[in-house]
Structure formats: structure tokens, C-alpha cells
Write an enzyme that holds these catalytic residues in place. Sequence first.
Site, PDB file in Angstrom:
ATOM      1  N   TYR A  31      -7.331  29.547  -1.521  1.00 25.76           N
ATOM      2  CA  TYR A  31      -7.146  30.758  -0.361  1.00 25.76           C
ATOM      3  C   TYR A  31      -5.680  31.447  -0.904  1.00 25.76           C
ATOM      4  O   TYR A  31      -4.963  30.811  -1.045  1.00 25.76           O
ATOM      5  CB  TYR A  31      -6.963  30.169   1.072  1.00 25.76           C
ATOM      6  CG  TYR A  31      -8.055  29.613   1.594  1.00 25.76           C
ATOM      7  CD1 TYR A  31      -9.212  30.452   2.101  1.00 25.76           C
ATOM      8  CD2 TYR A  31      -8.137  28.153   1.497  1.00 25.76           C
ATOM      9  CE1 TYR A  31     -10.375  29.535   2.436  1.00 25.76           C
ATOM     10  CE2 TYR A  31      -9.418  27.585   2.110  1.00 25.76           C
ATOM     11  CZ  TYR A  31     -10.472  28.329   2.567  1.00 25.76           C
ATOM     12  OH  TYR A  31     -11.546  27.606   3.098  1.00 25.76           O
ATOM     13  N   SER A  32      -5.939  32.757  -0.709  1.00 23.34           N
ATOM     14  CA  SER A  32      -4.700  33.591  -1.344  1.00 23.34           C
ATOM     15  C   SER A  32      -3.721  33.377  -0.317  1.00 23.34           C
ATOM     16  O   SER A  32      -3.931  33.354   0.835  1.00 23.34           O
ATOM     17  CB  SER A  32      -5.033  35.024  -1.498  1.00 23.34           C
ATOM     18  OG  SER A  32      -6.134  35.379  -2.206  1.00 23.34           O
ATOM     19  N   TYR A  71     -12.809  16.066 -19.770  1.00 25.63           N
ATOM     20  CA  TYR A  71     -13.368  17.031 -20.880  1.00 25.63           C
ATOM     21  C   TYR A  71     -14.562  16.146 -21.787  1.00 25.63           C
ATOM     22  O   TYR A  71     -15.821  16.624 -22.057  1.00 25.63           O
ATOM     23  CB  TYR A  71     -12.738  17.624 -21.776  1.00 25.63           C
ATOM     24  CG  TYR A  71     -12.062  18.891 -21.079  1.00 25.63           C
ATOM     25  CD1 TYR A  71     -12.404  20.063 -21.040  1.00 25.63           C
ATOM     26  CD2 TYR A  71     -10.987  18.806 -20.001  1.00 25.63           C
ATOM     27  CE1 TYR A  71     -11.901  21.139 -20.333  1.00 25.63           C
ATOM     28  CE2 TYR A  71     -10.422  19.714 -19.271  1.00 25.63           C
ATOM     29  CZ  TYR A  71     -10.859  20.957 -19.360  1.00 25.63           C
ATOM     30  OH  TYR A  71     -10.454  22.030 -18.741  1.00 25.63           O
ATOM     31  N   GLU A  95      -3.959  23.921 -19.886  1.00 20.96           N
ATOM     32  CA  GLU A  95      -3.670  23.032 -18.680  1.00 20.96           C
ATOM     33  C   GLU A  95      -2.427  22.369 -18.563  1.00 20.96           C
ATOM     34  O   GLU A  95      -1.969  22.046 -17.542  1.00 20.96           O
ATOM     35  CB  GLU A  95      -4.883  22.342 -18.037  1.00 20.96           C
ATOM     36  CG  GLU A  95      -5.889  23.520 -17.796  1.00 20.96           C
ATOM     37  CD  GLU A  95      -7.602  23.123 -17.920  1.00 20.96           C
ATOM     38  OE1 GLU A  95      -7.661  21.946 -17.857  1.00 20.96           O
ATOM     39  OE2 GLU A  95      -8.413  23.879 -17.999  1.00 20.96           O
ATOM     40  N   GLY A 100     -12.348  43.802   3.661  1.00 19.83           N
ATOM     41  CA  GLY A 100     -12.430  42.785   4.398  1.00 19.83           C
ATOM     42  C   GLY A 100     -11.162  41.808   4.270  1.00 19.83           C
ATOM     43  O   GLY A 100     -10.058  42.170   4.220  1.00 19.83           O
ATOM     44  N   GLY A 133     -14.451  33.179  -5.188  1.00 25.39           N
ATOM     45  CA  GLY A 133     -15.564  32.466  -5.821  1.00 25.39           C
ATOM     46  C   GLY A 133     -15.450  32.224  -7.189  1.00 25.39           C
ATOM     47  O   GLY A 133     -14.671  32.698  -7.647  1.00 25.39           O
ATOM     48  N   THR A 189      -5.757  39.774   1.738  1.00 22.30           N
ATOM     49  CA  THR A 189      -4.636  38.785   1.935  1.00 22.30           C
ATOM     50  C   THR A 189      -3.679  38.698   0.623  1.00 22.30           C
ATOM     51  O   THR A 189      -2.352  38.506   0.913  1.00 22.30           O
ATOM     52  CB  THR A 189      -5.078  37.270   2.102  1.00 22.30           C
ATOM     53  OG1 THR A 189      -6.459  37.352   1.000  1.00 22.30           O
ATOM     54  CG2 THR A 189      -5.967  37.048   3.715  1.00 22.30           C
ATOM     55  N   PHE A 239     -11.995  37.608  -7.860  1.00 22.20           N
ATOM     56  CA  PHE A 239     -13.144  37.204  -7.241  1.00 22.20           C
ATOM     57  C   PHE A 239     -12.915  36.115  -6.177  1.00 22.20           C
ATOM     58  O   PHE A 239     -12.142  35.239  -6.816  1.00 22.20           O
ATOM     59  CB  PHE A 239     -14.231  36.618  -8.266  1.00 22.20           C
ATOM     60  CG  PHE A 239     -15.012  37.628  -9.084  1.00 22.20           C
ATOM     61  CD1 PHE A 239     -16.099  38.257  -8.134  1.00 22.20           C
ATOM     62  CD2 PHE A 239     -14.792  38.052 -10.161  1.00 22.20           C
ATOM     63  CE1 PHE A 239     -16.935  39.287  -9.021  1.00 22.20           C
ATOM     64  CE2 PHE A 239     -15.315  39.327 -10.758  1.00 22.20           C
ATOM     65  CZ  PHE A 239     -16.551  39.691 -10.005  1.00 22.20           C
ATOM     66  N   GLY A 252     -10.403  40.464   1.632  1.00 20.39           N
ATOM     67  CA  GLY A 252      -9.649  40.808   0.335  1.00 20.39           C
ATOM     68  C   GLY A 252      -8.269  41.244   0.370  1.00 20.39           C
ATOM     69  O   GLY A 252      -7.511  41.426  -0.504  1.00 20.39           O
ATOM     70  N   ARG A 312     -10.924  24.214  -1.632  1.00 22.53           N
ATOM     71  CA  ARG A 312     -11.033  25.558  -1.479  1.00 22.53           C
ATOM     72  C   ARG A 312      -9.983  26.392  -1.768  1.00 22.53           C
ATOM     73  O   ARG A 312      -8.831  25.960  -1.469  1.00 22.53           O
ATOM     74  CB  ARG A 312     -11.502  25.874  -0.045  1.00 22.53           C
ATOM     75  CG  ARG A 312     -13.039  25.565   0.483  1.00 22.53           C
ATOM     76  CD  ARG A 312     -14.034  26.476  -0.283  1.00 22.53           C
ATOM     77  NE  ARG A 312     -15.331  26.138   0.002  1.00 22.53           N
ATOM     78  CZ  ARG A 312     -16.077  25.282  -0.225  1.00 22.53           C
ATOM     79  NH1 ARG A 312     -15.492  24.282  -1.314  1.00 22.53           N
ATOM     80  NH2 ARG A 312     -17.206  24.849   0.156  1.00 22.53           N
TER      81      ARG A 312
HETATM   82  C1  HEM Z   1     -14.460  26.411 -12.579  1.00 20.25           C
HETATM   83  C2  HEM Z   1     -15.422  26.853 -17.484  1.00 20.25           C
HETATM   84  C3  HEM Z   1     -14.482  22.147 -18.339  1.00 20.25           C
HETATM   85  C4  HEM Z   1     -14.405  21.497 -13.289  1.00 20.25           C
HETATM   86  C5  HEM Z   1     -14.808  26.868 -14.032  1.00 20.25           C
HETATM   87  C6  HEM Z   1     -15.113  28.113 -14.304  1.00 20.25           C
HETATM   88  C7  HEM Z   1     -15.393  28.062 -15.540  1.00 20.25           C
HETATM   89  C8  HEM Z   1     -15.231  26.973 -16.113  1.00 20.25           C
HETATM   90  C9  HEM Z   1     -15.637  29.856 -16.201  1.00 20.25           C
HETATM   91  C10 HEM Z   1     -15.118  29.226 -12.963  1.00 20.25           C
HETATM   92  C11 HEM Z   1     -13.798  29.887 -13.060  1.00 20.25           C
HETATM   93  C12 HEM Z   1     -13.664  30.594 -11.650  1.00 20.25           C
HETATM   94  O1  HEM Z   1     -14.116  30.377 -10.859  1.00 20.25           O
HETATM   95  O2  HEM Z   1     -12.425  31.439 -11.890  1.00 20.25           O
HETATM   96  C13 HEM Z   1     -15.153  25.662 -18.095  1.00 20.25           C
HETATM   97  C14 HEM Z   1     -15.398  25.198 -19.299  1.00 20.25           C
HETATM   98  C15 HEM Z   1     -15.065  23.943 -19.601  1.00 20.25           C
HETATM   99  C16 HEM Z   1     -14.883  23.366 -18.237  1.00 20.25           C
HETATM  100  C17 HEM Z   1     -15.765  26.410 -20.469  1.00 20.25           C
HETATM  101  C18 HEM Z   1     -15.060  23.263 -20.782  1.00 20.25           C
HETATM  102  C19 HEM Z   1     -14.570  23.715 -22.044  1.00 20.25           C
HETATM  103  C20 HEM Z   1     -14.428  21.501 -16.594  1.00 20.25           C
HETATM  104  C21 HEM Z   1     -14.260  20.075 -16.567  1.00 20.25           C
HETATM  105  C22 HEM Z   1     -14.196  20.046 -15.225  1.00 20.25           C
HETATM  106  C23 HEM Z   1     -14.473  21.275 -14.685  1.00 20.25           C
HETATM  107  C24 HEM Z   1     -13.941  18.993 -17.757  1.00 20.25           C
HETATM  108  C25 HEM Z   1     -14.051  18.621 -14.494  1.00 20.25           C
HETATM  109  C26 HEM Z   1     -14.833  17.798 -14.154  1.00 20.25           C
HETATM  110  C27 HEM Z   1     -14.473  22.732 -12.774  1.00 20.25           C
HETATM  111  C28 HEM Z   1     -14.222  23.056 -11.429  1.00 20.25           C
HETATM  112  C29 HEM Z   1     -14.447  24.341 -11.051  1.00 20.25           C
HETATM  113  C30 HEM Z   1     -14.640  24.920 -12.360  1.00 20.25           C
HETATM  114  C31 HEM Z   1     -14.558  21.980 -10.108  1.00 20.25           C
HETATM  115  C32 HEM Z   1     -14.699  25.157  -9.809  1.00 20.25           C
HETATM  116  C33 HEM Z   1     -15.506  25.946  -9.305  1.00 20.25           C
HETATM  117  C34 HEM Z   1     -16.525  25.129  -8.520  1.00 20.25           C
HETATM  118  O3  HEM Z   1     -16.289  23.846  -7.992  1.00 20.25           O
HETATM  119  O4  HEM Z   1     -17.493  25.615  -7.982  1.00 20.25           O
HETATM  120  N1  HEM Z   1     -14.782  26.147 -15.215  1.00 20.25           N
HETATM  121  N2  HEM Z   1     -15.036  24.524 -17.171  1.00 20.25           N
HETATM  122  N3  HEM Z   1     -14.590  22.080 -15.659  1.00 20.25           N
HETATM  123  N4  HEM Z   1     -14.507  23.887 -13.373  1.00 20.25           N
HETATM  124 FE1  HEM Z   1     -14.595  24.240 -15.349  1.00 20.25          FE
END
Ligand code: HEM
Length: 405
Positions: free
Chosen positions: A208-209, A95, A137, A274, A397, A278, A395, A276, A206
Amino acid sequence: MLQEKTIAVIKATIPVLEVHGEAITRRFYERLFEAHPELLNVFNINNQRQGRQQAALANAVYAAAVHIEKLDAIIPVVKQIGAKHRSLGVLPEHYPIVGEHLLGAMRDVLQESATDEIIAAWAEAYGIIAQAFIDVEKEMYEEAVKQPGGWEGLRSFRIARRVKESDVIDSFYLEPLDQKPIASYQPGQYLTLQLKAPGVDYAQMRHYSLSDSPNKSYYRISVKREDERDATPGGLISRYIHSLAVGDTVEVAAPAGEFIIEENNHPLTLLSGGVGMTPFMSYLNTAAERLSNRSIVWIHAALNGDVHAFADESNQLAQRLANLTKRVVYERPTARDEQEKRFDAKGYITADVLREAGFRPDGLFYICGPESFMRAMYRLLTQLGVKEKNISFEFFGPASSIEAQ
Ligand code: HEM
């Protein structure tokens, strides 16, 4: 708690940040990956390329900032994102790194408009938002380890069986290499796989449901192969998974997700497009095992019979579930579909299709499928008087706002 003055600065600057949101988050990722290339193993390169993740993170930070005075109001959203973070192995120490580069990106893009006062206010707000995520978390990590068969981080699984479900979807049955018990889950939750595909420099995660009922010795996921089509490149990772064979191993994070289809007595409508379907396969298999007599309407939309997965399993479920009304809608049925009467309606899921199946506006609705499908279904249901609070969706994605557009 933030001081009045800090809150005022945050609120005054949100509109400016929204205007520059995309530029800031693009710069943020540049900075982040330059300083921490190891994080490329965690983020999804497709979402990066399409700018989807950029929008998701920016929107979430701004949305949280709007609610900075009462973050409790957005805890459900924090939980949904937190579940994804947990499955990806996002840790408290990440963070401050994200915060540092987000603030740095603000300075880079806004330049002298980003005064020390503004940056200090956002640093404080980010700290509070990040703490809300870290707390949610932490509980999720503890739960994942505590429950029987649970584990932390990644665990090796072997592909024990592979079954073709349609021309583009295959099911993979995964068993743990250590042969110990595996954690249970709730229908609607997903599994996260870490995959190292040839031609991709970094490992990719990735989701997957889970597509079968829980409490088995295996997990079943059903993966659509995203082939190259016209100008759209195929899915590297989905094609990689489809290249795997029985006996191959994959790294897996414990089940997660907040799209949970609860078992209760409310009439239920499931709308899938589609692949969806699963999570609904998981729910319906679970309901059948419990001999549920809940009133369920399930309408599935597919292009045609060739890409309609689980057709036989669905028919068997309809026989086992006394109160399930199942309808299949094909957009463009093939001659064979017509001949074998493999569908109930042609075209799209419309108000008429819903009504014919026994539409109950007071029930609970779950939607899962491609984004355009979910938007169309959400609009249809709200137009028909269904309350927003009774509609859940997943969603595939990064989540974006379904109400938009
Ligand atoms: C996904 C917000 C901090 C890594 C997401 C998503 C949101 C979000 C809205 C999309 C959720 C979804 O797809 O359902 C935030 C906020 C943060 C934060 C508000 C800080 C307060 C972090 C940190 C990391 C991180 C510290 C790690 C380095 C990821 C990853 C994804 C993700 C890897 C998956 C989406 C992808 O790979 O495209 N986060 N996040 N996030 N977040 Fe965060």
C-alpha cells in the site's frame, strides 16, 4: 560471462519459450507450490488466479535473457522488482529453488524439444540473472536495516487511528508496538503488510502506498475496500483490512519502492485515478511542509464525490501550496456533486482538461491508478508530445508493459 554458443542457444529459444510462456509458468507454479507450500505465504493468490503473476515472472526472465549480454541496461527494472522482492522477504536461497522449477517446467512443457543443451544454456543464463537480482536485493536489505528506524523482515504495528476518507477508502495510522523510531521513506514508496485473513489458508502480503509525509511517529496507508460487483468477486484482503479496528496489530515490512516523486524544480504533473491518489497525497503533504513553490498540476479522476477520498485534505493542500493547480474530474457526478460544485470537469481527463490546467509538455509526469486509467493517460501524454522518459507510473499489482495495447 556466458559463452557465445550459450548466448546463441538462449536467443534462438526465446521465441519458442514466449509462445509457451504461459504454460511453462503455470506448470512452474504448480511444481513450486507442490515442493514448497510455505511459499504460498509469500505469493499473492489473486494474481495467481488471474494469471497475472505468471505473465510477470515469465516476461521478466525472457526480457532479462534478451539483454543477457549487457544486464546493466535493465538494472532499473531489476531494482524495481528487487524492491518488491525485498519487501516480501525474498532471499538468495529462494533463487535456486525458483530456477530448479522453472527449468523443470520447461522440460515438462517442451518435452523432447528441450534438449540438454537448451536446458544447460538456460540454467547458466538464469544463474546470471538471479545473481543480478541477489546483488541488488542484498544492497536493499542492508540499506533497510542500516537507516535509523529501519528493520529487517516484519515488525508488529498497531492500528492507532482509522479515518474514513470516502465511501470505499479508509486511512489506517500504524504505530510500532515497540514504540521505537520508524524508518523514513520517500513520497511514492509503499509499505508491505502481511495479513492472515479468515478463510484464506495462507498469509498474504499486500503493498500500500504511504499516503502521508514521512518522518512522523506513524505510517499512514489508505486502503480501498474492493466490494463484490456483478461477476467480480470482492477483495478478500482489502475487506479483511477494513474489518480491523483501532488496537489490532498487523505485521509490516519496511518502506520500499522505486516510484519516487523527487523534489526538484521541474514543472510537475500528477495524474491520479481513484485510490491512485495515495502516493500523491504523500508527495503534496511533503511539499507543503517544505513550503515548496514548485509548479505542480494535479488532476484527479474519480467516479463521483461519494468515492472521492481526501477531498478536504486536498483543498487544504491547494491553499498551502502557492503553485499547485488542482483539478477534479468526475466521470458520473451525483446530483449533490452538481449542487455543491465539487468537481471541475465532467467525464475523463482529456487534452482539453490538461491544457486548461496549464499543460507543460516539457515537465515531469507521474501517473497512478487502475491499469486502464494509466494506459489511457500514457497514450494521451505521448500523443501530446511528452517524452516517454519523462513519464513515471506505478502499477497497483504486478507490473506489466504499459506500452502494450
Ligand atoms: C514479483 C521477476 C525470483 C517471488 C515479481 C515480479 C517480477 C518478478 C517481474 C513482478 C514485479 C512487480 O509486481 O512489480 C522475477 C525474476 C526472478 C524472480 C526474473 C528470478 C531471476 C523470485 C524468487 C521469489 C520471487 C526467487 C521467491 C520465492 C516473487 C513474489 C512476487 C514477485 C512473491 C510478488 C508478486 C505476487 O505475489 O504476485 N518477480 N522474480 N521471485 N516475485 Fe519474483
